[in-house]
Design a protein around this motif. Sequence first.
Motif, PDB file in Angstrom:
ATOM      1  N   UNK A 123      41.090   2.521  34.669  1.00 18.72           N
ATOM      2  CA  UNK A 123      41.329   2.221  33.261  1.00 18.72           C
ATOM      3  C   UNK A 123      40.127   2.507  32.373  1.00 18.72           C
ATOM      4  N   UNK A 124      39.081   3.141  32.904  1.00 19.62           N
ATOM      5  CA  UNK A 124      37.921   3.486  32.087  1.00 19.62           C
ATOM      6  C   UNK A 124      38.304   4.603  31.121  1.00 19.62           C
ATOM      7  N   UNK A 125      37.479   4.814  30.123  1.00 24.36           N
ATOM      8  CA  UNK A 125      37.752   5.851  29.130  1.00 24.36           C
ATOM      9  C   UNK A 125      37.809   7.223  29.796  1.00 24.36           C
ATOM     10  N   UNK A 126      38.907   7.927  29.596  1.00 23.35           N
ATOM     11  CA  UNK A 126      39.065   9.248  30.189  1.00 23.35           C
ATOM     12  C   UNK A 126      39.551   9.235  31.625  1.00 23.35           C
ATOM     13  N   UNK A 127      39.703   8.040  32.224  1.00 26.14           N
ATOM     14  CA  UNK A 127      40.144   7.952  33.609  1.00 26.14           C
ATOM     15  C   UNK A 127      39.066   8.398  34.582  1.00 26.14           C
ATOM     16  N   UNK A 128      39.421   8.400  35.847  1.00 29.65           N
ATOM     17  CA  UNK A 128      38.484   8.805  36.903  1.00 29.65           C
ATOM     18  C   UNK A 128      38.796  10.221  37.380  1.00 29.65           C
ATOM     19  N   UNK A 179      34.917  -6.454  35.074  1.00 33.34           N
ATOM     20  CA  UNK A 179      36.148  -6.920  35.712  1.00 33.34           C
ATOM     21  C   UNK A 179      36.216  -6.477  37.167  1.00 33.34           C
ATOM     22  N   UNK A 180      35.873  -5.222  37.440  1.00 39.89           N
ATOM     23  CA  UNK A 180      35.909  -4.696  38.808  1.00 39.89           C
ATOM     24  C   UNK A 180      34.886  -5.409  39.682  1.00 39.89           C
ATOM     25  N   UNK A 181      33.695  -5.655  39.146  1.00 33.76           N
ATOM     26  CA  UNK A 181      32.676  -6.398  39.900  1.00 33.76           C
ATOM     27  C   UNK A 181      33.198  -7.772  40.307  1.00 33.76           C
ATOM     28  N   UNK A 182      33.821  -8.461  39.359  1.00 36.79           N
ATOM     29  CA  UNK A 182      34.330  -9.801  39.639  1.00 36.79           C
ATOM     30  C   UNK A 182      35.429  -9.767  40.697  1.00 36.79           C
ATOM     31  N   UNK A 183      36.348  -8.814  40.607  1.00 35.84           N
ATOM     32  CA  UNK A 183      37.416  -8.686  41.591  1.00 35.84           C
ATOM     33  C   UNK A 183      36.854  -8.387  42.977  1.00 35.84           C
ATOM     34  N   UNK A 184      35.908  -7.459  43.049  1.00 35.18           N
ATOM     35  CA  UNK A 184      35.321  -7.099  44.342  1.00 35.18           C
ATOM     36  C   UNK A 184      34.583  -8.275  44.961  1.00 35.18           C
ATOM     37  N   UNK A 220      32.176   3.126  41.165  1.00 35.71           N
ATOM     38  CA  UNK A 220      32.524   3.127  39.743  1.00 35.71           C
ATOM     39  C   UNK A 220      31.277   3.011  38.878  1.00 35.71           C
ATOM     40  N   UNK A 221      30.389   2.096  39.224  1.00 39.04           N
ATOM     41  CA  UNK A 221      29.177   1.915  38.425  1.00 39.04           C
ATOM     42  C   UNK A 221      28.328   3.180  38.408  1.00 39.04           C
ATOM     43  N   UNK A 222      28.188   3.808  39.564  1.00 42.18           N
ATOM     44  CA  UNK A 222      27.400   5.032  39.647  1.00 42.18           C
ATOM     45  C   UNK A 222      28.016   6.133  38.784  1.00 42.18           C
ATOM     46  N   UNK A 223      29.338   6.262  38.826  1.00 40.93           N
ATOM     47  CA  UNK A 223      30.021   7.296  38.039  1.00 40.93           C
ATOM     48  C   UNK A 223      29.870   7.032  36.541  1.00 40.93           C
ATOM     49  N   UNK A 246      34.074   0.549  28.727  1.00 39.59           N
ATOM     50  CA  UNK A 246      33.695   0.787  30.123  1.00 39.59           C
ATOM     51  C   UNK A 246      32.890  -0.375  30.679  1.00 39.59           C
ATOM     52  N   UNK A 247      32.084  -1.020  29.843  1.00 37.53           N
ATOM     53  CA  UNK A 247      31.341  -2.189  30.296  1.00 37.53           C
ATOM     54  C   UNK A 247      32.265  -3.330  30.702  1.00 37.53           C
ATOM     55  N   UNK A 248      33.326  -3.547  29.924  1.00 40.22           N
ATOM     56  CA  UNK A 248      34.291  -4.589  30.267  1.00 40.22           C
ATOM     57  C   UNK A 248      35.021  -4.261  31.561  1.00 40.22           C
TER      58      UNK A 248
END
Length: 249
Positions: free
Chosen positions: A116-121, A66-71, A163-166, A60-62
């Motif tokens: 793509x996080x563990x367990x999905x959203x 990745x999402x931070x960089x894309x945003x 995403x980070x908050x969740x 989840x950290x990775x």
Amino acid sequence: MSAQIFEMVAKRVLKDTARKNINSKDPYFEEVAVYGRDGRATGRVKKQKKGIPRILSQHDGKVLKKVRRQAYRLDMSLFNCCGIRFGWSSVIGIVPFVGDVVDLLLAYRVVTSCCSVEGGLPESLRYRMYFNILLDFGIGLIPFVGDVADAVFRANTRNAWLLEEYLIKKAETEARLRQEKEHPNAYRSVLADMEDQNGEPEPKKSFWSSWFGGKETSHDGQHTQEAGVAGADQDKSRPATYSGHITTS
């Protein structure tokens, strides 16, 4: 049913919009104070990449990184104009319609990375992210003004913060459940203490405790003996009275 879900998601998105700084904070970099050799603050700041919360799993950290960089690349990476940060999303959106479609696809790619996080959203969170990028797409269709509004709205940055908050809340919940499973007795004692502090009624006293002035029987019988002697002394000092018929068998 779909209309109700859309209305619920729209309300949550509007609530997110009203939250302070949800789309103005840089999702990828942070500013930290610079200190001199003497340990005192110099008054200057430097930018560095944000750290990943330690509570998150490695996977989840990775994903979050990745999402931070894309945003950041899509919303804030290019230049600053009149206090507004612009990224590739705003530049691509200048091309009428085609640019907005490409921007939508790139934003959809960010949401795909989030999933793509563990367990999905959760379904509700995915809908909020989809609503963000669709609203961003609709705003961007307006020539020029829509591109500026798109740079202010920053759908990708919003989704990165969601995403980070969740992930943090999920990790905290999992850690608490794991602790409860490993130490159930300690957790029950904590709950008992919380109930006592909340004003739960005290356990009822036994009959002998209330009769003999609150002294309960101990293992060696000392309290019971003292209470019995006190009761006998009180009986001797009372006058004898006739309280009713005596029956014998």
